[in-house]
Design a protein around this motif. Structure first.
Motif, short mmCIF file in Angstrom:
data_model
loop_
_atom_site.label_atom_id
_atom_site.label_comp_id
_atom_site.label_asym_id
_atom_site.label_seq_id
_atom_site.Cartn_x
_atom_site.Cartn_y
_atom_site.Cartn_z
N MET A 67 0.82 -1.20 0.00
CA MET A 67 0.00 0.00 0.00
C MET A 67 0.85 1.25 0.00
O MET A 67 0.58 2.21 -0.73
CB MET A 67 -0.95 0.00 1.21
CG MET A 67 -2.17 -0.88 1.04
SD MET A 67 -3.10 -0.57 -0.49
CE MET A 67 -3.34 1.20 -0.42
N HIS A 75 0.98 4.26 -2.77
CA HIS A 75 0.69 5.66 -2.46
C HIS A 75 1.83 6.58 -2.92
O HIS A 75 1.58 7.70 -3.36
CB HIS A 75 0.45 5.83 -0.97
CG HIS A 75 -0.91 5.39 -0.51
ND1 HIS A 75 -2.06 5.75 -1.18
CD2 HIS A 75 -1.31 4.64 0.56
CE1 HIS A 75 -3.12 5.24 -0.55
NE2 HIS A 75 -2.69 4.56 0.49
N ALA A 87 1.30 3.87 6.37
CA ALA A 87 0.98 2.61 5.72
C ALA A 87 1.79 1.47 6.33
O ALA A 87 2.09 0.49 5.66
CB ALA A 87 1.24 2.71 4.22
N HIS A 91 -0.13 1.68 14.25
CA HIS A 91 -0.92 2.85 13.86
C HIS A 91 -1.27 3.74 15.05
O HIS A 91 -1.25 4.96 14.94
CB HIS A 91 -2.20 2.41 13.13
CG HIS A 91 -1.94 1.85 11.78
ND1 HIS A 91 -2.95 1.46 10.92
CD2 HIS A 91 -0.77 1.62 11.12
CE1 HIS A 91 -2.42 1.01 9.79
NE2 HIS A 91 -1.10 1.08 9.89
N CYS A 104 -4.15 7.75 7.64
CA CYS A 104 -3.74 6.48 8.21
C CYS A 104 -4.52 5.35 7.56
O CYS A 104 -5.75 5.35 7.59
CB CYS A 104 -3.96 6.48 9.72
SG CYS A 104 -3.52 4.95 10.57
N GLU A 105 -3.82 4.41 6.95
CA GLU A 105 -4.50 3.24 6.43
C GLU A 105 -5.19 2.50 7.57
O GLU A 105 -4.75 2.56 8.72
CB GLU A 105 -3.50 2.30 5.73
CG GLU A 105 -3.14 2.73 4.32
CD GLU A 105 -4.33 2.73 3.38
OE1 GLU A 105 -5.31 1.97 3.62
OE2 GLU A 105 -4.32 3.49 2.41
N LYS A 106 -6.29 1.81 7.26
CA LYS A 106 -6.99 1.05 8.30
C LYS A 106 -6.11 -0.11 8.74
O LYS A 106 -5.28 -0.59 7.97
CB LYS A 106 -8.36 0.60 7.81
CG LYS A 106 -8.32 -0.32 6.58
CD LYS A 106 -8.22 -1.80 6.95
CE LYS A 106 -8.19 -2.69 5.76
NZ LYS A 106 -7.82 -4.08 6.05
N GLY A 150 -8.03 5.57 6.22
CA GLY A 150 -8.03 5.13 4.83
C GLY A 150 -9.10 4.13 4.43
O GLY A 150 -8.76 3.04 3.95
N MET A 204 -11.14 3.78 1.66
CA MET A 204 -11.22 4.40 0.33
C MET A 204 -12.58 4.27 -0.32
O MET A 204 -12.92 5.05 -1.21
CB MET A 204 -10.14 3.81 -0.58
CG MET A 204 -10.41 2.41 -1.09
SD MET A 204 -10.39 1.16 0.22
CE MET A 204 -10.66 -0.34 -0.73
N HIS A 228 -14.27 -3.41 6.08
CA HIS A 228 -14.67 -2.44 5.05
C HIS A 228 -16.20 -2.31 4.99
O HIS A 228 -16.73 -1.19 4.85
CB HIS A 228 -14.13 -2.86 3.69
CG HIS A 228 -12.68 -2.57 3.51
ND1 HIS A 228 -12.20 -1.29 3.31
CD2 HIS A 228 -11.60 -3.39 3.52
CE1 HIS A 228 -10.88 -1.33 3.18
NE2 HIS A 228 -10.49 -2.59 3.31
N ARG A 270 -6.98 -3.51 -5.82
CA ARG A 270 -6.36 -2.27 -6.30
C ARG A 270 -6.92 -1.78 -7.63
O ARG A 270 -7.24 -0.59 -7.75
CB ARG A 270 -4.84 -2.44 -6.36
CG ARG A 270 -4.20 -2.47 -4.98
CD ARG A 270 -2.74 -2.84 -5.03
NE ARG A 270 -2.55 -4.20 -5.54
CZ ARG A 270 -1.36 -4.72 -5.81
NH1 ARG A 270 -0.26 -4.00 -5.64
NH2 ARG A 270 -1.27 -5.96 -6.25
N TYR A 313 -8.92 5.37 -4.49
CA TYR A 313 -7.69 5.70 -3.77
C TYR A 313 -7.15 7.06 -4.23
O TYR A 313 -6.73 7.89 -3.41
CB TYR A 313 -6.62 4.63 -4.00
CG TYR A 313 -6.75 3.42 -3.12
CD1 TYR A 313 -6.56 3.51 -1.74
CD2 TYR A 313 -7.02 2.16 -3.65
CE1 TYR A 313 -6.66 2.39 -0.92
CE2 TYR A 313 -7.12 1.04 -2.85
CZ TYR A 313 -6.94 1.16 -1.49
OH TYR A 313 -7.04 0.06 -0.68
#
Length: 348
Positions: free
Chosen positions: A25, A29, A84, A90, A106-108, A135, A137, A187, A286, A293
């Protein structure tokens, strides 16, 4: 026009982004910011594998590498931070960004459990600002946004049920039932909060017979039932070893109509291994959410440039806490009959 007037009217300088963690990830990014995002550039990179950080930083003109996340967060040439790294880090990294008033995407997950997520909520509350975008998305996906608008406008009437489906072609060895909750169902959990604007109050897990590709001890497919504060029911079908490809789908049942997102042009498709029928199916998440994203990161950069830090559709720390609390209940429901209540603390 004087030189001072020209300076005042000039566009703000690019946001200098520090990226913590350049695995799948994080590396995506970096490429995203380098090639497709306006108003930002990657200035500093760090990863626990320094050689990986140097490899990725070498693709960005002017980017440099530091040894630790702490050094990156404190750096004078970092205006905002993209986290990431693995989820276990995190909490502390997000709190460190809050403490120096630096916006963070912050990505999950926000944290690995509700208690740690709540600590981030308290830290942001104590700061007096809003610094953390989480994050998820899907909130920036066009189909999700259209369904959200249809629900909010009343076009579909009173929503009684959401039906969700989440499918992957395959998983890595050791992908456990608990990981299905925290890596996949999370999600849909955030999507429930996003679509319905109310918390989940209880979760039940139903375990059908395992599919032919399920690992030993893995329950795949898996069904989750969620009850929300107003009594709505949400179903979530997880099937993470389909052998075909990546799909997500949501159906909203309303008193004035039914809306479904995630189907190709409304056609009925039959999927065989490899996605042979009904058109190609993305191999993973992706390609499906590439545009989402991009939109998420662009909106975050726009918010940072405007001084608001958090974009309008972004998930924030409270959303991250609600998600962690629902995941904890779902994990318990894996070995508990019936609905398991979601324990949620009072919002600071």
């Amino acid at each position: 026009m004087s030189s001072s007037e020209q300076d005042a009217s000039a566009a703000p300088a690019d946001v200098r982004v520090g990226v913590i963690g350049v695995g799948q990830m994080g590396a995506d990014h970096v490429v995203r910011i380098r090639d497709r995002i306006k108003g930002a550039r990657v200035s500093v990179v760090t990863d626990y594998l320094r050689e990986k950080a140097e490899e990725i930083a070498g693709t960005v003109p002017g980017a440099r590498v530091v040894d630790t996340p702490e050094e990156l967060i404190a750096a004078d040439d970092v205006d905002a931070v993209l986290i990431a790294s693995p989820g276990a880090f995190h909490r502390d990294q997000a709190i460190a960004c809050i403490e120096v008033s630096k916006p963070v995407l912050c990505e999950k997950p926000l944290a690995m459990n509700p208690e740690d997520a709540y600590r981030v909520v308290e830290a942001e509350q104590a700061s007096g600002g809003a610094y953390v975008s989480l994050g998820f998305m899907r909130r920036f996906d066009r189909d999700y946004a259209e369904l959200k608008d249809a629900i909010d406008s009343g076009e579909l009437g009173q929503i009684s049920v959401l039906n969700c489906k989440h499918r992957n072609a395959t998983t890595l060895p050791g992908f456990t039932d608990t990981m299905m909750v925290y890596d996949s169902a999370v999600h849909e959990i955030d999507a429930i909060h996003y679509f319905l604007d109310e918390p989940i109050t209880a979760v039940q897990v139903v375990l059908p017979l395992p599919g032919p590709r399920a690992d030993e001890g893995q329950h795949d497919p898996m069904l989750l039932l969620f009850r929300t504060a107003s009594g709505r029911i949400v179903t979530d079908e997880l099937y993470v070893n389909t052998g075909s490809g990546y799909e997500v789908r949501t159906e909203a049942l309303g008193s004035k109509g039914i809306a479904t997102i995630g189907q190709e042009s409304g056609r009925i498709t039959t999927h065989r291994e490899g996605g042979q029928w009904g058109g190609a199916i993305p191999a993973d998440f992706r390609p499906r959410f590439l545009d989402a994203y991009d939109a998420e990161v662009q909106a975050w950069i726009g918010a940072v440039r405007e001084g608001t830090n958090v974009a309008a559709r972004s998930a924030g720390v409270w959303d991250g806490y609600l998600g962690a609390a629902a995941c904890a209940a779902a994990e318990k429901a894996l070995t508990t009959d019936g609905f398991v209540p979601v324990d949620v603390r009072e919002r600071p």
